[in-house]
Write a protein that holds these residues in place. Sequence first.
Motif, mmCIF file in Angstrom:
data_model
loop_
_atom_site.group_PDB
_atom_site.id
_atom_site.type_symbol
_atom_site.label_atom_id
_atom_site.label_comp_id
_atom_site.label_asym_id
_atom_site.label_seq_id
_atom_site.Cartn_x
_atom_site.Cartn_y
_atom_site.Cartn_z
ATOM 1 N N LEU A 247 0.850 -1.037 0.186
ATOM 2 C CA LEU A 247 -0.046 -0.244 0.028
ATOM 3 C C LEU A 247 0.955 1.017 -0.016
ATOM 4 N N GLN A 248 1.934 1.216 0.920
ATOM 5 C CA GLN A 248 3.019 2.359 0.793
ATOM 6 C C GLN A 248 3.553 2.745 -0.656
ATOM 7 N N THR A 249 3.758 1.394 -1.152
ATOM 8 C CA THR A 249 4.321 1.689 -2.678
ATOM 9 C C THR A 249 3.456 2.298 -3.555
ATOM 10 N N SER A 250 2.172 1.740 -3.416
ATOM 11 C CA SER A 250 1.023 2.110 -4.354
ATOM 12 C C SER A 250 0.819 3.512 -4.168
ATOM 13 N N ILE A 251 0.611 3.971 -2.744
ATOM 14 C CA ILE A 251 0.532 5.321 -2.628
ATOM 15 C C ILE A 251 1.555 6.274 -3.074
ATOM 16 N N SER A 252 2.649 5.779 -2.910
ATOM 17 C CA SER A 252 3.979 6.456 -3.592
ATOM 18 C C SER A 252 4.002 6.634 -5.056
ATOM 19 N N ILE A 253 3.574 5.645 -5.707
ATOM 20 C CA ILE A 253 3.643 5.514 -7.028
ATOM 21 C C ILE A 253 2.334 6.553 -7.471
ATOM 22 N N PHE A 254 1.089 6.500 -6.774
ATOM 23 C CA PHE A 254 -0.001 7.100 -7.429
ATOM 24 C C PHE A 254 0.351 8.787 -6.933
ATOM 25 N N GLN A 255 1.176 9.000 -6.138
ATOM 26 C CA GLN A 255 1.388 10.278 -5.863
ATOM 27 C C GLN A 255 2.175 11.050 -6.613
ATOM 28 N N ASP A 256 3.473 9.928 -7.257
ATOM 29 C CA ASP A 256 4.480 10.289 -8.234
ATOM 30 C C ASP A 256 3.408 10.740 -9.716
ATOM 31 N N LEU A 257 2.405 9.721 -9.809
ATOM 32 C CA LEU A 257 1.621 9.699 -10.947
ATOM 33 C C LEU A 257 0.836 10.916 -10.862
ATOM 34 N N LEU A 258 0.096 11.225 -9.996
ATOM 35 C CA LEU A 258 -0.632 12.500 -9.787
ATOM 36 C C LEU A 258 0.061 13.702 -9.812
ATOM 37 N N ASP A 259 1.484 13.722 -9.387
ATOM 38 C CA ASP A 259 2.338 14.819 -9.371
ATOM 39 C C ASP A 259 2.871 14.953 -10.965
ATOM 40 N N SER A 260 2.616 14.258 -11.735
ATOM 41 C CA SER A 260 3.440 14.353 -13.078
ATOM 42 C C SER A 260 2.139 14.356 -14.074
ATOM 43 N N ILE A 261 0.921 14.413 -13.731
ATOM 44 C CA ILE A 261 -0.105 14.645 -14.738
ATOM 45 C C ILE A 261 -0.277 16.277 -14.901
ATOM 46 N N GLU A 262 -1.001 16.681 -15.940
ATOM 47 C CA GLU A 262 -1.166 17.938 -16.053
ATOM 48 C C GLU A 262 -2.311 18.656 -15.630
ATOM 49 N N GLN A 263 -3.208 17.841 -14.978
ATOM 50 C CA GLN A 263 -4.415 18.251 -14.174
ATOM 51 C C GLN A 263 -4.310 18.305 -12.785
ATOM 52 N N PRO A 264 -4.779 19.571 -12.281
ATOM 53 C CA PRO A 264 -4.425 19.851 -11.046
ATOM 54 C C PRO A 264 -5.087 18.897 -10.127
ATOM 55 N N VAL A 265 -4.459 18.467 -8.804
ATOM 56 C CA VAL A 265 -4.976 17.409 -7.954
ATOM 57 C C VAL A 265 -4.546 18.067 -6.655
ATOM 58 N N TRP A 266 -5.526 17.749 -5.581
ATOM 59 C CA TRP A 266 -5.277 18.264 -4.233
ATOM 60 C C TRP A 266 -5.977 17.220 -3.330
ATOM 61 N N GLN A 267 -5.364 17.181 -1.975
ATOM 62 C CA GLN A 267 -6.001 16.790 -0.927
ATOM 63 C C GLN A 267 -6.039 17.613 0.448
ATOM 64 N N ARG A 268 -7.319 17.485 0.907
ATOM 65 C CA ARG A 268 -7.637 18.270 2.437
ATOM 66 C C ARG A 268 -7.858 17.511 3.401
ATOM 67 N N GLY A 269 -7.573 18.124 4.488
ATOM 68 C CA GLY A 269 -8.137 17.634 5.875
ATOM 69 C C GLY A 269 -9.426 17.998 6.134
ATOM 70 N N SER A 270 -9.690 17.150 7.362
ATOM 71 C CA SER A 270 -11.410 17.321 7.665
ATOM 72 C C SER A 270 -11.438 18.711 8.053
ATOM 73 N N ASP A 271 -10.646 19.727 8.146
ATOM 74 C CA ASP A 271 -10.859 21.191 8.304
ATOM 75 C C ASP A 271 -10.947 21.728 7.023
ATOM 76 N N GLY A 272 -10.817 21.213 6.030
ATOM 77 C CA GLY A 272 -10.924 21.881 4.476
ATOM 78 C C GLY A 272 -9.520 22.399 3.997
ATOM 79 N N LYS A 273 -8.569 22.181 4.908
ATOM 80 C CA LYS A 273 -7.481 23.214 4.536
ATOM 81 C C LYS A 273 -6.362 22.017 3.491
ATOM 82 N N LEU A 274 -5.631 22.633 2.796
ATOM 83 C CA LEU A 274 -4.945 21.693 1.985
ATOM 84 C C LEU A 274 -3.870 21.186 2.699
ATOM 85 N N LEU A 275 -3.767 19.801 2.261
ATOM 86 C CA LEU A 275 -2.725 18.966 2.973
ATOM 87 C C LEU A 275 -1.431 18.468 1.944
#
Length: 863
Positions: A247-275
């Motif tokens: 899972l850690q490897t998959s998360i790392s791969i997916f983060q690298d993948l999302l970091d390389s695509i041209e579409q904006p991607v974000w993750q927020r906490g429960s308070d709505g702030k960007l993580l």
Amino acid sequence: MTVHTKGQLSGAAANDGNEDRRAKTGNGIGTILKKVFGKPVVQRRVPTITAFLSGTALSGFAASAQAQQAEPIAARLFSSAEMATFSLVLGVLSATLLSTVWFIRQRGNMETEAREIRSALSDAQHRISRYEALIADKNRRIVIWDGANSKPEILGALPAETGAPSSNSDFLAFGRWLKASFAGDLEKAIETLRTDARSFDMVIETQRDEVLEVQGRVSGGRAFVRFIALNNLRAELAELKIERDRLQTSISIFQDLLDSIEQPVWQRGSDGKLLWVNHAYGEAVEADTPQTAVRENREILTTVSREKIRASATPESPFQGTVSTVVRGNRTFYDVVDVKNATGSAGIAVDVSSVEAVREELKRTLRAHAETLDHLATPVAIFDGERRLQFYNQAFLQLWELDMAFLESAPDNNELFERLRSAGKLPEQLNWKSWKENALSVYQALDTKTDLWHLPNGQTLRVIATAHPQGGATWVFENLTEQVDLETRYNTLLRVQGETIDHLSEGVAVFGPDGRIRLSNPAFRALWGVTAEQAKPETHIRAIETACAPSYDKPDGWRRFGQMITSFDDERPSLDGTLELYSGLVLDYAVIPLPNAQTMLTFVDMTDNVRAERALKEKNEALTKADELKNDFVQHVSYELRSPLTNIIGFTDLLKSQVVGPLNERQSEYVDHISTSSALLLTIVNDILDLATVDAGIMYLNYQDTDLDDLLDDVAMQIADRLQEAGVTLEIVAPAHLGSMVADPQRLKQILLKLLSNAANFAPEGSVISLTCQREGQDFTFSVADKGPGIPEDMIKAVFNRFNAGTGGGKRSGAGLGLSIVESFVSLHGGTVSIDSAPGKGTIVHCRIPNAAEPDTRSAAAE
């Protein structure tokens, strides 16, 4: 005493050294045994021979000392040489005795140590057997490497259900029984363990999905790798660890993948702030790095959009919708997907500003493509990856005449072939199965397949089948029936043309752009006197020129043809002309450019035509000379003709006046006849001379500004006698103040007099002749009407012919030159003459004469 003390110190030092050596040797053996067997070994010190020798030496030194002290006495009893020999023998005997005693004691000590070592070895072997029994457990296996290049030693075994091979060589081939990713990681870890002594702990999976724990350690210069089959709890823990790593490897791969695509991607906490955001998000909000965007909490979406997403998104139903925002100063539409859970949310924004336009364009393109294919005259059918019919056009439906319901059911390609075969529409084949398999092999082919189908109905189809990269195929059925027919007709036409060219009387030769002859007919060879061998195809034009040189070798001949045929000019002009050969033949030639940079030469034998033309030219020159003679006759003889007539008329008038004397009645009658005949002859001569002058082109009009009222009065006075003689009355119809026109008054008066004389000649006695004159724009019309017998329609065109005396219905006969002279004089003025007449209805002659632009000009008559 000094020597004795030195010998004692040396022996003690030697004894101490031997004891230290034995202690070190004993400690080394004990350490090794302790390491091997796991317990200490009893060690005992054994006296060495050095002590004995040391004591013996001291004794010798003591005896020597005593001897020295008693030297005065010994000197008296023994000599010095005897004393030395005695001392040496005594020392040797003492050393031998002492050595024997030491060897006996040493042997006893060695036997005691041997017994202790055998006891310790037995104990160690017992422990080794017990440890091997423990290691031989079926749940673990140990691989030991004693050095970098030593062969591994393998102990123990693993359960068979793990899939681990029992053979040592197969066991070390990890790629055969472990999953590929784990085998590679394990081999790298073992290599690091053996080279860098770096321990490791890892969990691996076999190809049977069994979990093993692997431990790598280094001890005593040896590398140990333990493979342990885990029990249920430990196996479950290991599986969880593997799953965690995965899972850690998959998360790392997916983060690298999302970091390389041209579409904006974000993750927020429960308070709505960007993580976390990717690089595309950071670029969209114009941040230096994604971390800066998170730290400064830069938002890509507007507050309204974020609140809308937060209000509508739930863990069960993610938010999906299109929102509008501003990116880099431009209005941008994003297709946003936001997923929410208990710990926060994550989202992605896809720029769809141009997607809809592209989608609509694609739809239009597909529709246009389908409509284009549907309107093609070539049948087309498209099958998908499952070989089912997906598209067909109207031409396909018309070609095979299949039921539309059957085609709309998306039949399989094999089923379609079977239906066409049962309907007798496919080519007859001896081996239908083999033919069908070969046709359907296009779905596995890499290249386009092309085949010719000769259908039973007489049609010929070129079938082009192309496989799609994503599966399926496109079938194109090109109807070649007309093409085959056209090719047949074309070949026939070529043969006919060849035969036609061969039988032409014109010489024809066609040359290619390289200057080599392509074809020639027999007429060409006959005209130029060359043989078929000399003019055979692919012969260069230089050779043709050489062969034709005996007939014609001037520069304007074949050398010029060669320059035009082999020219590289973009525009190749045509050329024609005439050649006269040395043999007397006259040829009309033409150089005609043909397609594909070819050139055709044609030669026509014009010898007879040229001879006839030359004869005609000679006759024309003779006629021209005769015409010149006629003009000379008209110019020089006109005076000679008129002068005698004028004299005759003058003398006749003189006789009639009886100035020279009275005449009797017969004489007066004769003089009247002479006067009438002379006047008529003068009129005929004048008319003939006028016509001759017009024909010779030497008559000129003397344009003047002529008053029409005066002209009409003058005409009426001159025609009065002729009208009185004919018994008719003249009526002149003209508007008041008619004005004037620019014309030749003398010729205009002649026109009117001729028309009135002609009307008086044919008008019945007592009738009225009308002369009408009026202006129509810049033109003047003169019309003379009579009530005579009229002219038949088929005779109207002939009345203007010279020497045409009419039908003979006139009171007086004449030479028939009146209307001819009228037409000539009107034409000289640029006008026209027309006649309206019918039998029994009289005749009206219309003359339209334009008003000249400038007065006092002279115009020559045209021939």
